[in-house]
Design an enzyme around this catalytic site. Structure first.
Site, PDB file in Angstrom:
ATOM      1  N   GLU A 147     -18.801  -3.723  19.617  1.00 43.08           N
ATOM      2  CA  GLU A 147     -20.213  -4.102  19.434  1.00 43.08           C
ATOM      3  C   GLU A 147     -20.284  -5.176  18.375  1.00 43.08           C
ATOM      4  OE1 GLU A 147     -22.522  -0.812  17.856  1.00 43.08           O
ATOM      5  OE2 GLU A 147     -20.815  -0.086  16.706  1.00 43.08           O
TER       6      GLU A 147
ATOM      7  N   TYR B 194     -29.474   7.404   9.203  1.00 46.11           N
ATOM      8  CA  TYR B 194     -30.713   6.628   9.157  1.00 46.11           C
ATOM      9  C   TYR B 194     -31.125   6.177  10.543  1.00 46.11           C
ATOM     10  CZ  TYR B 194     -28.325   2.102   9.842  1.00 46.11           C
ATOM     11  OH  TYR B 194     -27.620   1.047  10.368  1.00 46.11           O
TER      12      TYR B 194
ATOM     13  N   LYS C 219     -25.217   7.228  13.270  1.00 45.80           N
ATOM     14  CA  LYS C 219     -25.903   6.155  12.536  1.00 45.80           C
ATOM     15  C   LYS C 219     -25.895   6.522  11.053  1.00 45.80           C
ATOM     16  CE  LYS C 219     -29.698   2.883  13.251  1.00 45.80           C
ATOM     17  NZ  LYS C 219     -28.861   1.694  13.193  1.00 45.80           N
TER      18      LYS C 219
ATOM     19  N   HIS D 258     -16.819  16.663  -2.974  1.00 44.57           N
ATOM     20  CA  HIS D 258     -16.858  16.192  -1.592  1.00 44.57           C
ATOM     21  C   HIS D 258     -17.431  17.239  -0.628  1.00 44.57           C
ATOM     22  CE1 HIS D 258     -14.335  13.094  -3.258  1.00 44.57           C
ATOM     23  NE2 HIS D 258     -14.145  12.502  -2.096  1.00 44.57           N
TER      24      HIS D 258
HETATM   25  N1  PDD Z   1     -28.737  -1.672  13.330  1.00 42.84           N
HETATM   26  N2  PDD Z   1     -24.783  -1.157  16.499  1.00 42.84           N
HETATM   27  C1  PDD Z   1     -24.859  -1.177  15.164  1.00 42.84           C
HETATM   28  C2  PDD Z   1     -23.592  -1.058  14.388  1.00 42.84           C
HETATM   29  C3  PDD Z   1     -26.099  -1.307  14.515  1.00 42.84           C
HETATM   30  O1  PDD Z   1     -26.164  -1.297  13.176  1.00 42.84           O
HETATM   31  C4  PDD Z   1     -27.276  -1.434  15.299  1.00 42.84           C
HETATM   32  C5  PDD Z   1     -28.638  -1.602  14.700  1.00 42.84           C
HETATM   33  C6  PDD Z   1     -27.155  -1.413  16.704  1.00 42.84           C
HETATM   34  C7  PDD Z   1     -28.354  -1.526  17.607  1.00 42.84           C
HETATM   35  O2  PDD Z   1     -29.134  -0.355  17.572  1.00 42.84           O
HETATM   36  P1  PDD Z   1     -30.708  -0.406  17.843  1.00 42.84           P
HETATM   37  O3  PDD Z   1     -30.907  -1.128  19.118  1.00 42.84           O
HETATM   38  O4  PDD Z   1     -31.122   1.018  17.941  1.00 42.84           O
HETATM   39  O5  PDD Z   1     -31.342  -1.129  16.684  1.00 42.84           O
HETATM   40  C8  PDD Z   1     -25.890  -1.267  17.258  1.00 42.84           C
HETATM   41  C9  PDD Z   1     -30.010  -1.651  12.675  1.00 42.84           C
HETATM   42  C10 PDD Z   1     -31.037  -2.579  13.224  1.00 42.84           C
HETATM   43  C11 PDD Z   1     -29.796  -1.809  11.174  1.00 42.84           C
HETATM   44  O6  PDD Z   1     -28.850  -1.193  10.683  1.00 42.84           O
HETATM   45  O7  PDD Z   1     -30.583  -2.486  10.504  1.00 42.84           O
END
Ligand code: PDD
Length: 283
Positions: A177, A31, A145, A100
């Site tokens: 993070e 996503y 992601k 799977h």
């Molecule tokens: N999440 N690390 C993780 C684990 C995240 O889920 C996100 C953002 C980020 C920052 O990525 P970006 O700057 O591209 O939003 C780092 C989004 C906002 C979410 O899952 O809703």
């Protein structure tokens, strides 16, 4: 509210996917969350590049090229009354009998929705937010992601249960993070953040901050950041598409620095707002 599902724009209440969708059964999908300012998707090329990297990593053939994605996204943005939006895009491996191993010749499911962008309140920006540390117990492909976010969900709830906004994740004594954000630590005027690796999701906000540090001449080190450095930081920031850049002013119940957003944060916050206005100008 209008969404987009497999080639059609339709009211979200009418959107249906079969229960055998592998996104539902396995979390087998990827996503993006793209902030939209003044109807301009922020750093869209970066988001589409990361989407392609995620799709390649999980071996789902991208159902659209960049021009196709851009047209679908803009079509959805234009249908929403809000000028500032948070757009969600998901691609799963599609619908197939549960097994799977990958199904053969199954088209991916493509779903997008958009909502008004709810940014942190002015109070949060002015005062900062609380966070707690937690052990990063996720897998080793955090750079993908993926929609399989159970660990992130539990880590975020761990923070919420303690009345805080985010968990700051530590793996083997080093910062990775946040549960849904990237983290920056400032000490003696130098900004440090973990370098890109399989252990973090490199945010598009992170990339924007890196670029802004370079153009403004702010000292930034992309390297391993130890737990001690996190705990002794003068400033901590979190960064994401929906929270932009935000100061963490309390960590594990103790003040970060003097417990208020620091001068480096305010500088970066202003740079970020100016960058937004530059790349997403008002119509
Ligand atoms: N999440 N690390 C993780 C684990 C995240 O889920 C996100 C953002 C980020 C920052 O990525 P970006 O700057 O591209 O939003 C780092 C989004 C906002 C979410 O899952 O809703």
């Amino acid at each position: 509210m209008t969404c987009y599902l497999n080639g059609e724009y339709l009211p979200i209440e009418e959107a249906r996917i079969p229960v055998l969708d592998r996104g539902f059964i396995y979390g087998d999908g990827v996503y993006e969350v793209i902030p939209v300012y003044q109807r301009w998707p922020f750093r869209l090329a970066d988001h589409l590049r990361r989407l392609r990297r995620s799709l390649d990593a999980v071996r789902i053939a991208s159902p659209h090229d960049d021009a196709g994605w851009t047209a679908i996204i803009q079509g959805l943005v234009d249908r929403h009354p809000a000028t500032d939006q948070s757009l969600y895009l998901q691609v799963t491996r599609g619908v197939a009998r549960r097994d799977h191993a990958f199904p053969k010749d199954t088209p991916p499911t493509v779903f997008l929705m958009t909502n008004p962008l709810v940014l942190p309140t002015p109070e949060s920006v002015a005062q900062g937010v609380k966070a707690v540390t937690a052990t990063d117990n996720r897998w080793f492909r955090c750079d993908i992601k993926s929609t399989a976010l159970l660990a992130n969900v539990l880590l975020r709830q761990f923070a919420v249960d303690q009345g805080t906004s985010e968990s700051v994740l530590l793996r083997d004594g080093f910062l990775t993070e946040g549960s849904s954000s990237n983290i920056f630590a400032v000490r003696n005027g130098v900004i440090a953040t973990p370098a890109r690796s399989h252990l973090i999701l490199t945010g598009i906000t992170y990339e924007a901050i890196v670029d802004l540090c370079t153009s403004a001449g702010l000292p930034l080190e992309q390297r391993d950041v130890s737990e001690a450095e996190v705990r002794q930081a003068d400033e901590l920031w979190l960064a994401s598409s929906t929270r932009e850049v935000l100061a963490i002013t309390t960590l594990d119940g103790r003040p970060v620095g003097n417990g208020t957003p620091g001068p480096m944060f305010r500088r970066m916050y202003d740079l970020f707002q100016a960058h937004k206005r530059e790349v997403c100008p008002a119509a």
